[in-house]
Enzyme design. Structure first.
Site, PDB file in Angstrom:
ATOM      1  N   GLY A   7       0.827  -1.210   0.000  1.00  0.00           N
ATOM      2  CA  GLY A   7       0.000   0.000   0.000  1.00  0.00           C
ATOM      3  C   GLY A   7       0.857   1.254   0.000  1.00  0.00           C
ATOM      4  O   GLY A   7       1.866   1.307   0.687  1.00  0.00           O
ATOM      5  N   ARG A  50       0.875  -4.875  -5.756  1.00  0.00           N
ATOM      6  CA  ARG A  50       0.980  -6.157  -5.048  1.00  0.00           C
ATOM      7  C   ARG A  50       1.210  -7.183  -6.157  1.00  0.00           C
ATOM      8  O   ARG A  50       0.489  -7.188  -7.160  1.00  0.00           O
ATOM      9  CB  ARG A  50      -0.284  -6.426  -4.262  1.00  0.00           C
ATOM     10  CG  ARG A  50      -0.598  -5.243  -3.306  1.00  0.00           C
ATOM     11  CD  ARG A  50      -1.453  -5.642  -2.153  1.00  0.00           C
ATOM     12  NE  ARG A  50      -2.174  -4.519  -1.584  1.00  0.00           N
ATOM     13  CZ  ARG A  50      -1.829  -3.895  -0.455  1.00  0.00           C
ATOM     14  NH1 ARG A  50      -0.772  -4.266   0.214  1.00  0.00           N
ATOM     15  NH2 ARG A  50      -2.561  -2.907   0.006  1.00  0.00           N
ATOM     16  N   ASP A  87       5.604  -5.471   5.966  1.00  0.00           N
ATOM     17  CA  ASP A  87       6.109  -6.823   6.234  1.00  0.00           C
ATOM     18  C   ASP A  87       6.176  -7.706   4.985  1.00  0.00           C
ATOM     19  O   ASP A  87       7.138  -8.438   4.779  1.00  0.00           O
ATOM     20  CB  ASP A  87       5.180  -7.535   7.236  1.00  0.00           C
ATOM     21  CG  ASP A  87       5.474  -7.119   8.664  1.00  0.00           C
ATOM     22  OD1 ASP A  87       6.510  -6.478   8.895  1.00  0.00           O
ATOM     23  OD2 ASP A  87       4.662  -7.452   9.544  1.00  0.00           O
ATOM     24  N   THR A  98       4.250   2.245   5.770  1.00  0.00           N
ATOM     25  CA  THR A  98       2.837   1.843   5.845  1.00  0.00           C
ATOM     26  C   THR A  98       2.105   2.755   6.823  1.00  0.00           C
ATOM     27  O   THR A  98       2.659   3.103   7.864  1.00  0.00           O
ATOM     28  CB  THR A  98       2.654   0.371   6.281  1.00  0.00           C
ATOM     29  OG1 THR A  98       1.280   0.156   6.627  1.00  0.00           O
ATOM     30  CG2 THR A  98       3.490  -0.011   7.487  1.00  0.00           C
ATOM     31  N   ASP A 115      -0.210   1.860   8.624  1.00  0.00           N
ATOM     32  CA  ASP A 115      -0.799   1.049   9.698  1.00  0.00           C
ATOM     33  C   ASP A 115       0.004   0.990  11.004  1.00  0.00           C
ATOM     34  O   ASP A 115      -0.537   0.544  12.023  1.00  0.00           O
ATOM     35  CB  ASP A 115      -1.012  -0.391   9.212  1.00  0.00           C
ATOM     36  CG  ASP A 115      -2.100  -0.490   8.168  1.00  0.00           C
ATOM     37  OD1 ASP A 115      -2.929   0.428   8.099  1.00  0.00           O
ATOM     38  OD2 ASP A 115      -2.119  -1.486   7.425  1.00  0.00           O
ATOM     39  N   ASP A 131       2.086  -1.099  11.828  1.00  0.00           N
ATOM     40  CA  ASP A 131       2.014  -2.480  12.318  1.00  0.00           C
ATOM     41  C   ASP A 131       3.285  -3.282  12.043  1.00  0.00           C
ATOM     42  O   ASP A 131       3.217  -4.482  11.790  1.00  0.00           O
ATOM     43  CB  ASP A 131       0.788  -3.188  11.709  1.00  0.00           C
ATOM     44  CG  ASP A 131       0.860  -3.244  10.189  1.00  0.00           C
ATOM     45  OD1 ASP A 131       1.687  -2.516   9.605  1.00  0.00           O
ATOM     46  OD2 ASP A 131       0.106  -4.025   9.600  1.00  0.00           O
ATOM     47  N   ARG A 157      -6.819  -3.045   8.638  1.00  0.00           N
ATOM     48  CA  ARG A 157      -7.530  -4.326   8.544  1.00  0.00           C
ATOM     49  C   ARG A 157      -7.155  -5.231   9.715  1.00  0.00           C
ATOM     50  O   ARG A 157      -7.991  -5.856  10.318  1.00  0.00           O
ATOM     51  CB  ARG A 157      -7.171  -4.994   7.214  1.00  0.00           C
ATOM     52  CG  ARG A 157      -8.169  -6.012   6.759  1.00  0.00           C
ATOM     53  CD  ARG A 157      -7.851  -6.481   5.371  1.00  0.00           C
ATOM     54  NE  ARG A 157      -8.139  -5.490   4.361  1.00  0.00           N
ATOM     55  CZ  ARG A 157      -7.528  -5.433   3.173  1.00  0.00           C
ATOM     56  NH1 ARG A 157      -6.603  -6.305   2.851  1.00  0.00           N
ATOM     57  NH2 ARG A 157      -7.853  -4.501   2.305  1.00  0.00           N
TER      58      ARG A 157
HETATM   59  P1  ADP Z   1       3.071  -4.754   2.617  1.00  0.00           P
HETATM   60  O1  ADP Z   1       4.465  -4.695   2.118  1.00  0.00           O
HETATM   61  O2  ADP Z   1       2.466  -3.403   2.793  1.00  0.00           O
HETATM   62  O3  ADP Z   1       2.934  -5.656   3.824  1.00  0.00           O
HETATM   63  P2  ADP Z   1       1.908  -6.861   0.979  1.00  0.00           P
HETATM   64  O4  ADP Z   1       1.794  -7.825   2.094  1.00  0.00           O
HETATM   65  O5  ADP Z   1       0.780  -6.767   0.012  1.00  0.00           O
HETATM   66  O6  ADP Z   1       2.170  -5.367   1.464  1.00  0.00           O
HETATM   67  O7  ADP Z   1       3.232  -7.243   0.184  1.00  0.00           O
HETATM   68  C1  ADP Z   1       3.668  -6.471  -0.907  1.00  0.00           C
HETATM   69  C2  ADP Z   1       4.289  -7.357  -1.956  1.00  0.00           C
HETATM   70  O8  ADP Z   1       5.447  -7.998  -1.419  1.00  0.00           O
HETATM   71  C3  ADP Z   1       3.422  -8.520  -2.440  1.00  0.00           C
HETATM   72  O9  ADP Z   1       2.489  -8.153  -3.407  1.00  0.00           O
HETATM   73  C4  ADP Z   1       4.453  -9.454  -3.031  1.00  0.00           C
HETATM   74  O10 ADP Z   1       4.869  -9.031  -4.303  1.00  0.00           O
HETATM   75  C5  ADP Z   1       5.625  -9.268  -2.047  1.00  0.00           C
HETATM   76  N1  ADP Z   1       5.573 -10.345  -1.052  1.00  0.00           N
HETATM   77  C6  ADP Z   1       4.711 -10.497  -0.019  1.00  0.00           C
HETATM   78  N2  ADP Z   1       4.923 -11.646   0.638  1.00  0.00           N
HETATM   79  C7  ADP Z   1       5.934 -12.264  -0.009  1.00  0.00           C
HETATM   80  C8  ADP Z   1       6.634 -13.512   0.163  1.00  0.00           C
HETATM   81  N3  ADP Z   1       6.314 -14.352   1.147  1.00  0.00           N
HETATM   82  N4  ADP Z   1       7.625 -13.791  -0.697  1.00  0.00           N
HETATM   83  C9  ADP Z   1       7.958 -12.952  -1.690  1.00  0.00           C
HETATM   84  N5  ADP Z   1       7.355 -11.778  -1.910  1.00  0.00           N
HETATM   85  C10 ADP Z   1       6.368 -11.431  -1.100  1.00  0.00           C
HETATM   86  O1  F6P Z   2      -1.752  -1.320   4.709  1.00  0.00           O
HETATM   87  C1  F6P Z   2      -2.403  -0.101   4.474  1.00  0.00           C
HETATM   88  C2  F6P Z   2      -3.861  -0.335   4.207  1.00  0.00           C
HETATM   89  O2  F6P Z   2      -4.459   0.897   3.880  1.00  0.00           O
HETATM   90  C3  F6P Z   2      -4.638  -1.010   5.313  1.00  0.00           C
HETATM   91  O3  F6P Z   2      -4.998  -0.146   6.373  1.00  0.00           O
HETATM   92  C4  F6P Z   2      -5.805  -1.536   4.548  1.00  0.00           C
HETATM   93  O4  F6P Z   2      -6.413  -2.602   5.210  1.00  0.00           O
HETATM   94  C5  F6P Z   2      -5.191  -1.973   3.261  1.00  0.00           C
HETATM   95  O5  F6P Z   2      -4.013  -1.193   3.099  1.00  0.00           O
HETATM   96  C6  F6P Z   2      -6.056  -1.809   2.062  1.00  0.00           C
HETATM   97  O6  F6P Z   2      -5.349  -2.256   0.950  1.00  0.00           O
HETATM   98  P1  F6P Z   2      -5.835  -2.082  -0.550  1.00  0.00           P
HETATM   99  O7  F6P Z   2      -5.110  -0.908  -1.101  1.00  0.00           O
HETATM  100  O8  F6P Z   2      -5.377  -3.350  -1.202  1.00  0.00           O
HETATM  101  O9  F6P Z   2      -7.321  -1.912  -0.540  1.00  0.00           O
END
Ligand code: ADP
Ligand code: F6P
Length: 324
Positions: free
Chosen positions: A15, A76, A107, A129, A131, A133, A175
């Site tokens: 995000g 993503r 994360d 982020t 969040d 978190d 979330r």
């Molecule tokens: P955030 O970084 O905000 O936690 P996401 O969890 O959506 O957001 O992760 C962002 C991107 O990081 C994912 O769309 C994917 O491309 C990559 N990613 C997430 N988890 C993994 C994983 N276990 N291994 C490799 N790439 C990952």
């Molecule tokens: O991680 C940031 C955040 O805005 C969360 O608070 C929310 O749950 C999520 O992203 C929403 O993600 P998306 O952009 O995929 O709707």
């Protein structure tokens, strides 16, 4: 011996968050100041796999520090979660001469960075982020702006709520994490704060609270509800039916992710961006930058991902004490 870093890449992933541009700017300019070449990778890991890679100079990040969103774009990317995708990503880095990548995200993005490091690309993550978190850091880029945006919106809803003697449920983002809700709950003086980490779905308790507050002379009743609990509109209908008090729901949504970053977000993003480049130049890889006890620090990504963080019990109690 540590690998010599001549060219670094920078990407934003997951995000978007206000302050990501300030972090990109800091990475680009610190790297250039240290004699490195910089490549911007568009749209996160998706852009890496699509080879959307551009050269970046100091002037390419001019007039950006004050802008929300991310100039590199974000995405993503499911393909990057596969072993094949990760291998391809590392090969593309090598093809473009990218020795290390600074990953700005949450994360999930760190897990991707960890995989790239396993394939020989040096990586450092920066917490981006709204969040808040991420367990290894007390601060994440974007949180301050998001909370201030939500707080200002809630102030406005509260004016209407008081004027009409209504109950208002305001849904904020988060979330899985209730930090935005907790901070707004305290900063807006909310009567109830519903957090994914805490809420027991006892709606009757909220109803009783609204009725007793009304008897005590409160004209409004503000409920800050986190996205992870959701269902604000149906909750409003049930509360109105049970209390006889007009109840409205407002879902703030993506407005919390946009807008000009606050000074705090710009500041932390700038220092973290520079710090990420400097530790990479020290030969560190598979690390994530954090802020703890007044210092900028870094951790092994696996260690950072194993850390746990939760809502502070005392702060949560105070939020309730102050709502009498
Ligand atoms: P955030 O970084 O905000 O936690 P996401 O969890 O959506 O957001 O992760 C962002 C991107 O990081 C994912 O769309 C994917 O491309 C990559 N990613 C997430 N988890 C993994 C994983 N276990 N291994 C490799 N790439 C990952
Ligand atoms: O991680 C940031 C955040 O805005 C969360 O608070 C929310 O749950 C999520 O992203 C929403 O993600 P998306 O952009 O995929 O709707």
């Amino acid at each position: 011996m540590a690998k010599e870093i001549k060219t670094i890449g920078v990407l934003t992933s997951g995000g978007d968050a206000p302050g990501m541009n300030a972090a990109i700017r800091a990475v680009v300019r610190t790297a250039i100041a240290r004699g490195l070449k910089v490549k911007g990778i568009k749209k996160g890991y998706q852009g890496l796999l699509n080879e959307e890679i551009i050269d970046m100079e100091a002037r390419d990040v001019s007039d950006m520090i004050q802008r929300g969103g991310t100039i590199l774009g974000t995405a993503r990317c499911l393909e990057f979660k596969t072993e094949e995708g990760q291998k391809k990503g590392a090969e593309i880095c090598k093809k473009h001469g990218i020795d290390g990548i600074v990953v700005i995200g949450g994360d999930g993005s760190y897990r991707g960075a960890q995989k790239l490091a396993q394939h020989g690309i040096n990586t450092v993550g920066i917490p981006g982020t709204i969040d808040l978190d991420i367990a290894c850091t007390e601060y994440t880029i974007g949180f301050d702006t998001a909370v201030n945006t939500a707080m200002q919106a809630i102030d406005k809803v509260k004016d209407t709520s008081s004027s009409h003697e209504r109950c208002s449920i305001i849904e904020v983002m988060g979330r899985n994490a209730g930090y935005i809700a907790l901070w707004c709950g305290i900063a807006n003086g909310a009567e109830d704060i519903l957090l994914p980490e805490k809420y027991d779905f006892n709606e009757q308790e909220i109803i009783n609270n609204i009725i007793s507050n009304r008897k005590r002379g409160k004209t409004h009743h503000i409920i800050v509800n986190a996205e992870g609990i959701g269902h604000s509109t149906s909750m409003a209908r049930r509360i109105e039916a049970a209390t006889g008090i007009e109840t409205r729901a407002t879902i703030l949504g993506y407005m919390q992710r946009g807008g000009r970053p606050t000074a705090k977000d710009r500041y932390y993003a700038s220092i973290m961006g520079a710090y990420a480049v400097d530790i990479m130049l020290e030969g560190k890889t598979n690390r994530v930058v954090g802020y703890q006890h007044g210092d900028f620090v870094d951790f092994d990504i696996e260690e950072a991902l194993q850390m746990q963080k939760g809502i502070n019990e005392y702060e949560y109690e105070v939020a309730h004490l102050l709502a009498i």
